[in-house]
Design a protein around this motif. Structure first.
Motif, short mmCIF file in Angstrom:
data_model
loop_
_atom_site.label_atom_id
_atom_site.label_comp_id
_atom_site.label_asym_id
_atom_site.label_seq_id
_atom_site.Cartn_x
_atom_site.Cartn_y
_atom_site.Cartn_z
N UNK A 3 19.80 -21.88 -5.81
CA UNK A 3 20.99 -20.53 -6.26
C UNK A 3 21.16 -19.92 -5.44
N UNK A 4 21.11 -19.64 -3.71
CA UNK A 4 21.11 -18.94 -2.82
C UNK A 4 22.75 -19.65 -2.12
N UNK A 39 20.15 -22.74 6.94
CA UNK A 39 19.79 -23.02 5.56
C UNK A 39 18.29 -22.17 5.63
N UNK A 40 17.45 -22.35 6.68
CA UNK A 40 16.04 -22.37 5.99
C UNK A 40 16.17 -20.30 6.69
N UNK A 41 16.07 -20.08 7.56
CA UNK A 41 16.75 -18.57 8.01
C UNK A 41 17.22 -17.29 7.40
N UNK A 42 18.25 -18.22 6.12
CA UNK A 42 18.63 -17.89 5.64
C UNK A 42 18.10 -17.77 4.01
N UNK A 50 7.23 -21.50 -2.58
CA UNK A 50 7.69 -21.30 -3.35
C UNK A 50 8.30 -19.49 -3.96
N UNK A 51 8.93 -19.59 -4.86
CA UNK A 51 9.91 -17.92 -4.73
C UNK A 51 9.61 -17.75 -6.39
N UNK A 52 9.34 -16.53 -6.95
CA UNK A 52 8.37 -15.85 -7.62
C UNK A 52 8.62 -16.52 -9.00
N UNK A 81 14.95 -15.53 4.16
CA UNK A 81 15.62 -13.77 4.19
C UNK A 81 16.07 -13.19 2.88
N UNK A 82 16.21 -14.47 2.01
CA UNK A 82 17.14 -13.50 0.89
C UNK A 82 18.33 -13.27 1.14
N UNK A 83 19.07 -14.67 1.36
CA UNK A 83 20.68 -14.54 1.87
C UNK A 83 20.50 -15.66 1.42
#
Length: 347
Positions: free
Chosen positions: A278-279, A198-201, A269-271, A204-206
Motif C-alpha cells: 500500500x506504500x 524499499x526495505x528501509x522505507x 506483518x503489519x497490523x 520506516x512507514x515511508x
C-alpha cells in the motif's frame, strides 16, 4: 601470494572478501577510500583473520597503490572501486569520471609496471551491463559482443574504463579480464539502491518510490552468485576475455517492489492485515532512464560451468530477513546526509 581488492568495503566488494576468506586459503588486501557507501562494518566477520588486511586509500593515490603492489606478492587485482549510482552521476558526473576512468587508468598503469618487472599479475575489472544501454521489450539479452551505448554519466564512465582495460591487454599484453554483471541484491547493500531502499522505507512507514510507471525491467543477480562467478573468472578465465554474469531473473521494478512487500508481509506483518504494498508510489522519472537490461550468461556457463544458484523469490526472502535482523547496521548508515539526499531525489 595474495590478491588486492579495490573498493572492498562496498556492497559487492565486501561480500566478495567475506566469501574469499571463508572459502579460499589465500590472503587478501582491501584498499578502500571509505566514501559514503564504504562501510567497515560490512567486514566485521573477517577483520580478525590473519589473511585479511585493510588499507584506507584511494586508487587515485598512485604512490599508495605502487607501494602495495611492490610490498606484497600480489598475483591479482580485483577492481570493484567505483562510483556506481546513476542518480548521483546525473547530479555530479565529475567524480564518476575521476574515480571510474582516471582511477582505473592509474591502477592499470601500476599493475603494468609490476607485470613488466616480472610480477605475475592478473587484472579483473568488474563492470556493469549498463554500458550496453537499453533494450526494447523483444530484444535478445546482451551478449559480450553487444555494442556499447551508455545512456548515463555513470554508464559512460564505466564504458570508458572497460575500453582502457581492453587497451592495456591489447597494447601491452597485460593479463586482463572484464565482467559485466546485472543488478545485484543481497546483504550489506547501501539503501540508496532499489531493493534496500524499499526495505528501509517500508519498515520506516515511508513511501516506496518507483520512477515513472515502474515498468522498467532489470535482470537481478544475488550477490553471492556474482562473487562465485568472479572467483571462477579470476581462476580460470582466459586473459583478454569478457564474461557476462546475469541472474536470469528479469523483473519489472513494480514486480520487485511487490515481491519485497510480500516477503515483509510474511516476516514482519503489519497490523489489521494491511500490506506494505500500500506504500508504493510512482514519482517523476529520472533523465535518460534505461527501459530494460538483460544479460545472456551462456559463455560463462559453457566455458567455466557457472550458473546462478539463487532464485529471485528466495533471494529476496533472505535479503529481507537479513535487513530485519540487522537494524543497527541500517541505522548506522542512514545518517543525516543520506536522509537529505533521499529527500531531494524523490521529492
Amino acid at each position: 601470494m595474495t590478491i588486492l581488492v579495490t573498493g572492498g568495503a562496498g556492497f559487492i566488494g565486501s561480500n566478495f572478501i567475506r566469501d574469499w576468506i571463508d572459502l579460499v586459503n589465500e590472503p587478501v588486501i582491501n584498499l578502500d577510500k571509505l566514501t559514503y557507501a564504504g562501510n567497515l562494518d560490512n567486514l566485521r566477520h573477517v577483520e580478525a583473520s590473519p589473511r585479511y588486511t585493510f588499507v584506507q586509500g584511494d586508487i587515485l593515490d598512485t604512490d599508495r597503490v605502487r607501494s602495495l603492489l611492490a610490498g606484497h606478492e600480489v598475483r591479482a587485482i580485483v577492481h570493484f572501486a567505483a562510483e556506481s549510482h546513476v542518480d548521483r552521476s546525473i547530479t555530479g558526473p565529475d567524480q564518476f569520471v575521476q574515480t571510474n576512468v582516471v582511477g582505473t587508468a592509474q591502477l592499470l598503469q601500476a599493475a603494468l609496471e609490476r607485470w613488466q618487472h616480472g610480477q605475475n599479475i592478473r587484472f579483473l575489472h568488474v563492470s556493469t551491463d549498463e554500458v550496453f544501454g537499453s533494450l526494447e521489450p523483444d530484444d535478445p539479452p546482451f551478449v559480450e559482443s553487444s555494442p556499447y551505448l551508455p545512456n548515463s554519466p555513470y554508464a559512460a564512465s564505466k564504458a570508458a574504463s572497460d575500453h582502457l582495460v581492453r587497451a592495456y591487454g591489447q597494447t601491452y599484453g597485460l593479463p586482463v579480464l572484464t565482467t559485466h554483471c546485472s543488478n545485484n541484491y543481497g546483504p550489506h547493500h547501501f539503501p540508496e539502491k532499489l531493493i534496500p531502499l524499499l526495505i528501509h522505507n517500508a519498515t520506516s512507514g515511508k513511501d516506496l518510490p518507483l520512477y515513472g510507471d515502474g515498468r522498467q525491467v532489470r535482470d537481478w543477480l544475488y550477490v553471492s552468485d556474482h562473487c562465485r562467478a568472479l572467483r571462477l573468472v579470476l581462476a580460470d578465465g582466459q586473459p583478454g576475455t569478457t564474461y557476462n554474469i546475469g541472474g536470469n531473473a528479469e523483473r519489472q521494478n513494480i514486480e520487485v517492489a511487490r515481491t519485497v512487500c510480500a516477503a515483509l508481509d510474511r516476516q514482519q506483518p503489519l497490523e489489521r492485515g494491511r500490506s506494505y504494498s500500500d506504500q508504493i508510489v510512482l514519482v517523476r522519472d529520472r533523465p535518460g532512464h534505461d527501459r530494460r537490461y538483460a544479460i545472456n550468461s551462456t559463455k560463462l556457463r559453457n566455458e567455466l560451468g557457472w550458473a546462478p544458484l539463487e532464485n529471485f523469490d528466495d533471494g529476496i526472502g533472505k535479503t529481507v530477513q537479513w535487513y530485519l535482523s540487522h537494524p543497527g547496521w541500517v541505522e548506522a548508515i542512514t545518517s543525516g546526509t543520506y536522509r537529505d539526499w533521499i529527500a531531494r531525489q524523490y521529492s
